[in-house]
Design a protein around this motif. Structure first.
Motif, PDB file in Angstrom:
ATOM      1  N   LYS A  11       0.836  -1.196   0.000  1.00 20.21           N
ATOM      2  CA  LYS A  11       0.000   0.000   0.000  1.00 20.21           C
ATOM      3  C   LYS A  11       0.880   1.258   0.000  1.00 20.21           C
ATOM      4  O   LYS A  11       0.626   2.202  -0.747  1.00 20.21           O
ATOM      5  CB  LYS A  11      -0.914  -0.003   1.228  1.00 20.21           C
ATOM      6  N   ALA A  14       2.340   1.685  -3.393  1.00 21.92           N
ATOM      7  CA  ALA A  14       1.319   2.141  -4.352  1.00 21.92           C
ATOM      8  C   ALA A  14       1.091   3.642  -4.208  1.00 21.92           C
ATOM      9  O   ALA A  14       0.941   4.353  -5.208  1.00 21.92           O
ATOM     10  CB  ALA A  14       0.013   1.373  -4.141  1.00 21.92           C
ATOM     11  N   ALA A  18       1.887   6.290  -7.164  1.00 20.63           N
ATOM     12  CA  ALA A  18       0.836   7.178  -7.644  1.00 20.63           C
ATOM     13  C   ALA A  18       1.270   8.637  -7.528  1.00 20.63           C
ATOM     14  O   ALA A  18       1.082   9.428  -8.462  1.00 20.63           O
ATOM     15  CB  ALA A  18      -0.454   6.940  -6.856  1.00 20.63           C
ATOM     16  N   LYS A  38      -6.944   8.270  -4.944  1.00 19.73           N
ATOM     17  CA  LYS A  38      -7.723   7.629  -6.007  1.00 19.73           C
ATOM     18  C   LYS A  38      -6.831   6.805  -6.929  1.00 19.73           C
ATOM     19  O   LYS A  38      -7.137   5.657  -7.241  1.00 19.73           O
ATOM     20  CB  LYS A  38      -8.473   8.692  -6.813  1.00 19.73           C
ATOM     21  N   LYS A  39      -5.710   7.391  -7.362  1.00 22.87           N
ATOM     22  CA  LYS A  39      -4.802   6.683  -8.269  1.00 22.87           C
ATOM     23  C   LYS A  39      -4.189   5.447  -7.600  1.00 22.87           C
ATOM     24  O   LYS A  39      -3.973   4.425  -8.245  1.00 22.87           O
ATOM     25  CB  LYS A  39      -3.716   7.609  -8.781  1.00 22.87           C
ATOM     26  N   ALA A  40      -3.911   5.542  -6.296  1.00 18.51           N
ATOM     27  CA  ALA A  40      -3.292   4.430  -5.565  1.00 18.51           C
ATOM     28  C   ALA A  40      -4.319   3.416  -5.071  1.00 18.51           C
ATOM     29  O   ALA A  40      -3.941   2.372  -4.527  1.00 18.51           O
ATOM     30  CB  ALA A  40      -2.492   4.970  -4.386  1.00 18.51           C
ATOM     31  N   SER A  41      -5.604   3.731  -5.249  1.00 19.47           N
ATOM     32  CA  SER A  41      -6.702   2.871  -4.773  1.00 19.47           C
ATOM     33  C   SER A  41      -6.623   2.651  -3.259  1.00 19.47           C
ATOM     34  O   SER A  41      -6.742   1.523  -2.767  1.00 19.47           O
ATOM     35  CB  SER A  41      -6.709   1.524  -5.505  1.00 19.47           C
ATOM     36  N   VAL A  42      -6.393   3.748  -2.541  1.00 18.75           N
ATOM     37  CA  VAL A  42      -6.363   3.713  -1.078  1.00 18.75           C
ATOM     38  C   VAL A  42      -7.189   4.894  -0.566  1.00 18.75           C
ATOM     39  O   VAL A  42      -7.557   5.782  -1.324  1.00 18.75           O
ATOM     40  CB  VAL A  42      -4.918   3.813  -0.516  1.00 18.75           C
ATOM     41  N   SER A  43      -7.444   4.895   0.727  1.00 13.10           N
ATOM     42  CA  SER A  43      -8.150   6.027   1.315  1.00 13.10           C
ATOM     43  C   SER A  43      -7.169   7.155   1.604  1.00 13.10           C
ATOM     44  O   SER A  43      -5.963   6.926   1.744  1.00 13.10           O
ATOM     45  CB  SER A  43      -8.839   5.604   2.616  1.00 13.10           C
TER      46      SER A  43
END
Length: 195
Positions: A11, A14, A18, A38-43
Motif C-alpha cells: 500500500k 502504491a 501514484a 484515487k490513483k493508488a486505490s487507497v483512502s
C-alpha cells in the motif's frame, strides 16, 4: 514479513508510485491528496497514516528517487564494464532519469534533498563528479579517452548535457517521439570524449 506487513508495504509503495506519476504529470502543487489516494486505490486516511502530510510524502518520494538515481549511477561507474560502456550507460541514465520526471520535480528534488539531508546529497553529487573525473583520467591513461582535452573541459561538457536534460522538458518529448535522436546525441558526446 507476515501478510499484514506485506500488504502495508504494498500500500505504501502504491501511494508513492501514484504520487510520483501525478507529480510528474502535473507538478507537486497541482496534485491533491484525494487524487493520489484515487490513483493508488487507497483512502486518504491511509496516506496520512503513512506520511502525515503531502509534504512528507513528497520528501520521502524525493529521497527515494534521489537514492535510486545515486545508486544506479555509482553502480555504473563502479562496474567492470569497459570505460566506453560506463560512459555511454552514464549518459543514458542521466537522460532517462531527467526525461522520466518533470523539470520542476527534479529541481525540487535536488533542492529538498540538499536541505533535508544536511549535505548528504551534496556529498553524493561530489562522489559522482569524482567518480566520473576518475573514469575520464583512467580512460586517458588507457588511451580510450582523448588526452588532448582537459578533464575539466570534459566535465563541463557532461554538466552541460545534464543541465540540458533537466532544464529542457521538450527534450524528453522529442526523445520519446524519436528515440534515435537521443542515440545520436549520446553518439556525439561519445565522439567528443572517446579516441
Amino acid at each position: 514479513m507476515n501478510g499484514f506487513e506485506k500488504r502495508r508495504q504494498e500500500k505504501k509503495e502504491a501511494i508513492m508510485f501514484a504520487a510520483k506519476e501525478l507529480f510528474k504529470l502535473y507538478g507537486y502543487n497541482k496534485v491533491s491528496i484525494a487524487e493520489i489516494a484515487k490513483k493508488a486505490s487507497v483512502s486518504q486516511v491511509s496516506i496520512y497514516n503513512f506520511f502525515e502530510s503531502k509534504e512528507n510524502l513528497k520528501n520521502q518520494l524525493l529521497k527515494t528517487l534521489w537514492e535510486d538515481y545515486y545508486q544506479t549511477i555509482m553502480s555504473i561507474l563502479n562496474s567492470t564494464d569497459t570505460i566506453e560502456k560506463k560512459i555511454e550507460s552514464f549518459f543514458y541514465t542521466v537522460a532517462v532519469y531527467s526525461k522520466n520526471y518533470s523539470i520542476n520535480f527534479i529541481a525540487e528534488s535536488l533542492r529538498s534533498q540538499l536541505e533535508l539531508e544536511e549535505n548528504t546529497t551534496e556529498m553524493q553529487l561530489g562522489k559522482i563528479k569524482q567518480a566520473v573525473a576518475s573514469l575520464i583520467e583512467q580512460g586517458k591513461q588507457e588511451g580510450v579517452i582523448k588526452d588532448t582535452i582537459t578533464t575539466t573541459a570534459m566535465m563541463n561538457l557532461i554538466d552541460m548535457f545534464r543541465f540540458y536534460m533537466i532544464h529542457n522538458p521538450l527534450a524528453g518529448l522529442n526523445y520519446d517521439q524519436n528515440p534515435q535522436l537521443l542515440d545520436e546525441l549520446i553518439s556525439l558526446l561519445l565522439t567528443a570524449l572517446l579516441v
